[in-house]
Structure formats: C-alpha cells, structure tokens
Design a protein around this motif. Structure first.
Motif, PDB file in Angstrom:
ATOM      1  N   ILE A 176     -27.560 -35.068 -12.681  1.00 39.71           N
ATOM      2  CA  ILE A 176     -26.484 -35.387 -12.378  1.00 39.71           C
ATOM      3  C   ILE A 176     -25.691 -36.376 -12.463  1.00 39.71           C
ATOM      4  N   GLU A 177     -24.560 -36.430 -13.159  1.00 41.69           N
ATOM      5  CA  GLU A 177     -23.761 -37.729 -13.868  1.00 41.69           C
ATOM      6  C   GLU A 177     -22.403 -37.743 -13.591  1.00 41.69           C
ATOM      7  N   SER A 178     -21.980 -38.834 -12.687  1.00 46.63           N
ATOM      8  CA  SER A 178     -20.559 -39.024 -12.440  1.00 46.63           C
ATOM      9  C   SER A 178     -20.076 -40.510 -12.396  1.00 46.63           C
ATOM     10  N   SER A 179     -20.903 -41.102 -13.245  1.00 52.68           N
ATOM     11  CA  SER A 179     -20.335 -42.866 -13.258  1.00 52.68           C
ATOM     12  C   SER A 179     -19.152 -43.194 -13.637  1.00 52.68           C
ATOM     13  N   CYS A 180     -18.597 -42.422 -14.580  1.00 52.57           N
ATOM     14  CA  CYS A 180     -17.260 -42.841 -14.868  1.00 52.57           C
ATOM     15  C   CYS A 180     -15.991 -41.627 -14.863  1.00 52.57           C
ATOM     16  N   ASP A 181     -15.705 -40.850 -16.004  1.00 54.35           N
ATOM     17  CA  ASP A 181     -14.739 -39.990 -15.980  1.00 54.35           C
ATOM     18  C   ASP A 181     -15.363 -38.643 -16.636  1.00 54.35           C
ATOM     19  N   GLU A 229      -9.185 -44.078  -8.774  1.00 56.33           N
ATOM     20  CA  GLU A 229      -8.857 -43.258  -7.580  1.00 56.33           C
ATOM     21  C   GLU A 229      -8.859 -41.797  -7.946  1.00 56.33           C
ATOM     22  N   ILE A 230      -8.215 -41.739  -9.303  1.00 53.21           N
ATOM     23  CA  ILE A 230      -8.222 -40.218  -9.879  1.00 53.21           C
ATOM     24  C   ILE A 230      -9.473 -39.792 -10.182  1.00 53.21           C
ATOM     25  N   ALA A 231     -10.306 -40.611 -10.809  1.00 52.28           N
ATOM     26  CA  ALA A 231     -11.655 -40.210 -11.048  1.00 52.28           C
ATOM     27  C   ALA A 231     -12.376 -39.595 -10.132  1.00 52.28           C
ATOM     28  N   SER A 232     -12.373 -40.447  -9.062  1.00 51.59           N
ATOM     29  CA  SER A 232     -13.509 -40.008  -7.894  1.00 51.59           C
ATOM     30  C   SER A 232     -12.868 -38.705  -7.294  1.00 51.59           C
ATOM     31  N   ARG A 233     -11.373 -38.593  -7.002  1.00 52.93           N
ATOM     32  CA  ARG A 233     -10.902 -37.303  -6.823  1.00 52.93           C
ATOM     33  C   ARG A 233     -11.315 -36.075  -7.480  1.00 52.93           C
ATOM     34  N   ALA A 234     -11.421 -36.238  -8.705  1.00 54.72           N
ATOM     35  CA  ALA A 234     -11.475 -35.147  -9.558  1.00 54.72           C
ATOM     36  C   ALA A 234     -13.097 -34.923  -9.655  1.00 54.72           C
ATOM     37  N   HIS A 235     -13.869 -36.166  -9.210  1.00 56.23           N
ATOM     38  CA  HIS A 235     -15.418 -35.703  -9.289  1.00 56.23           C
ATOM     39  C   HIS A 235     -15.624 -34.615  -8.033  1.00 56.23           C
ATOM     40  N   ILE A 236     -14.954 -35.165  -6.966  1.00 58.61           N
ATOM     41  CA  ILE A 236     -15.027 -34.280  -5.659  1.00 58.61           C
ATOM     42  C   ILE A 236     -14.674 -32.704  -6.082  1.00 58.61           C
ATOM     43  N   GLU A 237     -13.619 -32.359  -6.651  1.00 56.75           N
ATOM     44  CA  GLU A 237     -13.341 -31.266  -7.093  1.00 56.75           C
ATOM     45  C   GLU A 237     -14.295 -30.249  -7.652  1.00 56.75           C
ATOM     46  N   ARG A 238     -14.670 -31.249  -8.699  1.00 58.38           N
ATOM     47  CA  ARG A 238     -15.549 -30.624  -9.745  1.00 58.38           C
ATOM     48  C   ARG A 238     -17.036 -30.559  -9.650  1.00 58.38           C
ATOM     49  N   ILE A 239     -17.664 -31.435  -8.788  1.00 62.89           N
ATOM     50  CA  ILE A 239     -19.127 -31.446  -8.817  1.00 62.89           C
ATOM     51  C   ILE A 239     -19.910 -30.224  -8.485  1.00 62.89           C
ATOM     52  N   LEU A 240     -19.503 -29.677  -7.313  1.00 62.11           N
ATOM     53  CA  LEU A 240     -20.145 -28.447  -7.224  1.00 62.11           C
ATOM     54  C   LEU A 240     -20.192 -27.149  -8.097  1.00 62.11           C
ATOM     55  N   PRO A 241     -18.946 -26.821  -8.816  1.00 63.45           N
ATOM     56  CA  PRO A 241     -18.848 -25.968  -9.755  1.00 63.45           C
ATOM     57  C   PRO A 241     -19.874 -26.475 -11.020  1.00 63.45           C
ATOM     58  N   VAL A 242     -19.709 -27.808 -11.403  1.00 64.91           N
ATOM     59  CA  VAL A 242     -20.448 -28.035 -12.261  1.00 64.91           C
ATOM     60  C   VAL A 242     -21.900 -27.757 -12.311  1.00 64.91           C
ATOM     61  N   ILE A 243     -22.326 -28.153 -11.199  1.00 63.18           N
ATOM     62  CA  ILE A 243     -23.772 -27.970 -10.721  1.00 63.18           C
ATOM     63  C   ILE A 243     -24.283 -26.737 -10.917  1.00 63.18           C
ATOM     64  N   GLU A 244     -23.403 -25.958 -10.160  1.00 61.09           N
ATOM     65  CA  GLU A 244     -23.659 -24.560  -9.954  1.00 61.09           C
ATOM     66  C   GLU A 244     -23.785 -23.788 -11.201  1.00 61.09           C
ATOM     67  N   ASP A 245     -22.680 -24.260 -12.448  1.00 62.72           N
ATOM     68  CA  ASP A 245     -22.707 -23.715 -13.778  1.00 62.72           C
ATOM     69  C   ASP A 245     -23.989 -24.034 -14.467  1.00 62.72           C
ATOM     70  N   ALA A 246     -24.383 -25.325 -14.085  1.00 66.07           N
ATOM     71  CA  ALA A 246     -25.606 -26.008 -14.631  1.00 66.07           C
ATOM     72  C   ALA A 246     -26.809 -25.188 -14.582  1.00 66.07           C
ATOM     73  N   LEU A 247     -26.875 -24.944 -13.196  1.00 59.65           N
ATOM     74  CA  LEU A 247     -28.263 -24.005 -12.894  1.00 59.65           C
ATOM     75  C   LEU A 247     -28.075 -22.711 -13.421  1.00 59.65           C
ATOM     76  N   ALA A 248     -26.725 -21.855 -13.179  1.00 59.74           N
ATOM     77  CA  ALA A 248     -26.613 -20.751 -13.862  1.00 59.74           C
ATOM     78  C   ALA A 248     -26.863 -20.515 -15.215  1.00 59.74           C
ATOM     79  N   GLY A 264     -21.603 -48.276 -12.855  1.00 60.38           N
ATOM     80  CA  GLY A 264     -20.309 -47.475 -13.161  1.00 60.38           C
ATOM     81  C   GLY A 264     -19.200 -47.764 -12.042  1.00 60.38           C
ATOM     82  N   LEU A 265     -18.086 -46.824 -11.839  1.00 58.34           N
ATOM     83  CA  LEU A 265     -17.236 -47.017 -10.995  1.00 58.34           C
ATOM     84  C   LEU A 265     -17.820 -46.750  -9.726  1.00 58.34           C
ATOM     85  N   ILE A 266     -17.829 -47.487  -8.636  1.00 60.09           N
ATOM     86  CA  ILE A 266     -18.414 -47.128  -7.543  1.00 60.09           C
ATOM     87  C   ILE A 266     -17.856 -45.914  -6.503  1.00 60.09           C
ATOM     88  N   GLY A 267     -16.528 -45.745  -6.741  1.00 59.68           N
ATOM     89  CA  GLY A 267     -16.055 -44.389  -6.202  1.00 59.68           C
ATOM     90  C   GLY A 267     -16.574 -43.301  -6.716  1.00 59.68           C
TER      91      GLY A 267
END
Ligand code: KG4
Ligand code: ZN
Length: 354
Positions: free
Chosen positions: A9-14, A48-67, A86-89
């Motif tokens: 799992i990777e979410s350090s920047c954008d 701020e925008i990056a952290s918010r977008a990560h929150i929205e995307r992280i689960l679908p992205v992980i589900e996709d990777a497993l599928a 990376g960016l802490i948030g």
C-alpha cells in the motif's frame, strides 16, 4: 519466504496505490489512482486535498488490487505499507488502512521506507539486481546517491542540499507555463530544443562532493525566461513571462535545463563509482529509481555511462518509475524474511534519513 505473497500500500504523496506481489519480482496486480487532475490547477500537490482523496480512494484501490491478482486477504503472507517519508496526512491514510487490514486478517505488518523502495523498483518483472551497486533516487522529493550492498543494506553517500531534481523539473515547467506535473512536459518539449542554445549553470559543489544543488539552476532558468526581478520574494516584479517566448525558445530552455540536470547527475555518478572503486569496493550495477528515472535523456545518458563503466544498468520499467505500491511490497519481502515486522504502533513519519 522469498516467494511470499504481499499486499503493498502506498499513499505518501498524490498517488493512491495498492499492489499484490509474489517475491520481489512477480507483480500480480499494480493499481495506481493518480490525483494529478485534482492538484493541477494549484500548480503543485495540496496536502489537504491529497489526504482527502486518499481517504476516498484507498479502499477501492486495495479491493481492485486484490481482485485483479485474484487473491484474498487470507492468502497473503503480509501487508506492507510505505510509512515514511512523505506528506504526513497522506501517509496516515495508507498506514491506517494497512494496520486495520493486518489486524482484521491477522497478518504480519511491514513498514517500508518509500525512497528505499524506489531502489528495488528496477527488479520488478525483471532479473535480480547484482550488488554491490551505486543507487540514484531522483524523485519529486528526493535526490540521493547510495552505496548499496543489498535491498536493505544501503547507505547514503550524497544528497541534494536544496531542491530535488523532480521539484526543479516541476518549477521549470511552471516557469515555462507547461502545467503540472511538469517533468514529463519538460522532457517532451526538450526533444524539440537545442541544449546548447541557452547557457545554464552546472553546480558541482566541492571537488569531491557527492551532494547536489539545483536551486541555482532553477533560478537561472527563472531569470532567463522572465528577466531580472525588481523587489524580493512575493513582491518580486518580473519584466516578462513565458508567454512572450516563441515555442522554439521555450523548447531551447527545456533542452538546456535537461542537459544541465543530466550533466550534473552523470558527473556525480562518475564521482561515486570512482570513489568506491578507488576504495577497493566492487560496483556491479547502477540502480536508478524515482519519478525522474522516467526521463528520456536520463535513461539514455545512464545507459552510456553504465556501458563506459562496465556496470549493469537497472532502470525501472516506466510504470514502476513513478510512485507505486509494487515496489513497497517488493522491498517488504526482505524485511519479512529478516523478521523485521511492525506492530499496530507503526507510525507515519514525514521525514527520514534516507
Ligand atoms: O517518484 P515520484 O512519483 O514521487 C516522489 O516520490 O516524489 O516522482 C515524481 C516526480 C515529479 O517531480 C515529476 O515531475 C517527475 O517525477 N517526473 C519526471 C518525468 N516523469 C516524472 N521528471 C522528468 N522527466 C520525466 N519524464
Ligand atoms: Zn516516490
């Protein structure tokens, strides 16, 4: 163990990314959700925008990777996450997701250094890297030289004292009004330009220094394009902007900048390899990683350099140059093998010594 099945799992920047990798080479899935379109109008990554977008995307992205890998959580040997730097948030989102999954699925958790992971990206879907090696990470946040004895045995022998190369590319793209992220745009435009048309400085620092400095080059580009400013900082007023340049003039600036950057990188690689060999250290490979390793000029120049110095050049495939989670999983294989796992106290760390 070397053929462990790891979810990275990777979410350090954008980039929100997840991947399933078997061992350190076999990529079963590699999902990357880039946020470039969200940050483009601000000319850079807005944390701020990056952290918010990560929150929205992280689960679908992980589900996709497993599928896509056709793998269930229970089949995994470990869950790895880039937890530094990376960016802490942004980091926090990936770390929280990894911890939750590791806890729920009762799997070992591995915290991975993102910059070090760039140095194993070249082994993805390719041969193992022959060590000892000289490593070069050129990304938006880092420009560092390494002496590598293995994927987890490395030390820094040089680093930038100001801007990272990718950062300089992005700033030069902004000066030339090429949009964000700027690296690929400058790379494309440079192909139409004459690298000798604009004289730009090559900062090499002390005679034997392996450190880098790119801020002088960036400022030289700024003054060349916009003229000498009156006033300082935010109050600076420039004589003109890039819209007054012809397409050819812009291409010449891009080509001149790219030539200066690659000259400096190649010069420092020469110093690094020379120094290690003088000390009696064998160097078998040159390993390059990070977003700027996608750069066409750098790829060509490092090939010539490696041939001249009898080194095996290890460049990542294009899709593994930029931030991705496959490299996180690939590096975690070695930590897992060494029993170097984390518990639920694993923290996101904004800066590290790497
Ligand atoms: O490794 P990366 O995806 O993120 C960090 O860890 O920082 O690197 C992103 C950087 C950006 O600055 C981008 O402009 C630069 O890599 N980049 C390039 C090219 N493709 C991406 N720079 C020069 N030439 C390219 N073709
Ligand atoms: Zn990176």
């Amino acid at each position: 163990m070397t053929s462990s099945l790891i979810l990275g799992i990777e979410s350090s920047c954008d980039e929100t990314a997840a991947a399933v990798v078997r061992g350190e080479h076999q990529v079963l899935s590699n999902v990357v959700a880039s946020q470039h379109e969200l940050h483009a109008k601000f000319g850079g990554v807005v944390p701020e925008i990056a952290s918010r977008a990560h929150i929205e995307r992280i689960l679908p992205v992980i589900e996709d990777a497993l599928a896509q890998a056709n793998v269930t959580l229970t089949e995994l040997d470990a869950i790895a996450v880039g937890n530094r730097p990376g960016l802490i948030g942004s980091l926090l989102v990936g770390v929280a997701a990894a911890k939750t999954l590791a806890w729920a699925a009762r799997k070992p958790l591995v915290g991975v250094d993102h910059v070090r992971a760039h140095l194993v990206a070249a082994a993805l879907e390719d041969e193992p890297i022959a060590y000892p090696a000289v490593g070069l990470v050129v990304s938006g946040g880092h420009t560092s030289l390494y002496h590598l004895n293995g994927p987890t045995q490395l030390h820094v022998i040089g680093r930038t004292i100001d801007d990272a190369v990718g950062e300089a590319y992005d700033k030069v793209a902004a000066i030339l009004q090429l949009g964000f992220p700027g690296g690929p745009a400058v790379d494309r435009l440079a192909k139409q330009g004459d690298p000798a048309a604009v004289k730009l400085p090559r900062t090499l620092l002390a005679k034997d220094s392996l450190d880098f400095s790119f801020s002088g080059l960036k400022t030289a580009v700024l003054y060349h394009v916009r003229g000498m400013p009156t006033g300082r900082g935010r109050a600076a007023q420039f004589e003109r902007d890039a819209s007054e340049l012809t397409d050819q003039q812009k291409a010449d600036v891009a080509a001149g900048f790219q030539a200066a950057v690659t000259d400096v990188l190649i010069k420092k690689l020469g110093r690094a390899v020379g120094r290690l060999r003088e000390q009696g250290t064998a160097v078998h490979s040159l390993v390059v990683g990070g977003g700027v390793s996608a750069n066409s000029a750098l790829r060509a120049r490092t090939q010539t350099f490696a041939d001249e110095h009898a080194l095996a050049l290890r460049l990542p495939k294009m899709k593994y140059c930029l931030d991705n989670a496959a490299m996180i999983a690939a590096l975690a294989v070695h930590d897992l093998q060494a029993g170097n796992t984390a518990d639920l106290s694993l923290e996101a760390v904004a800066t590290t010594g790497s």
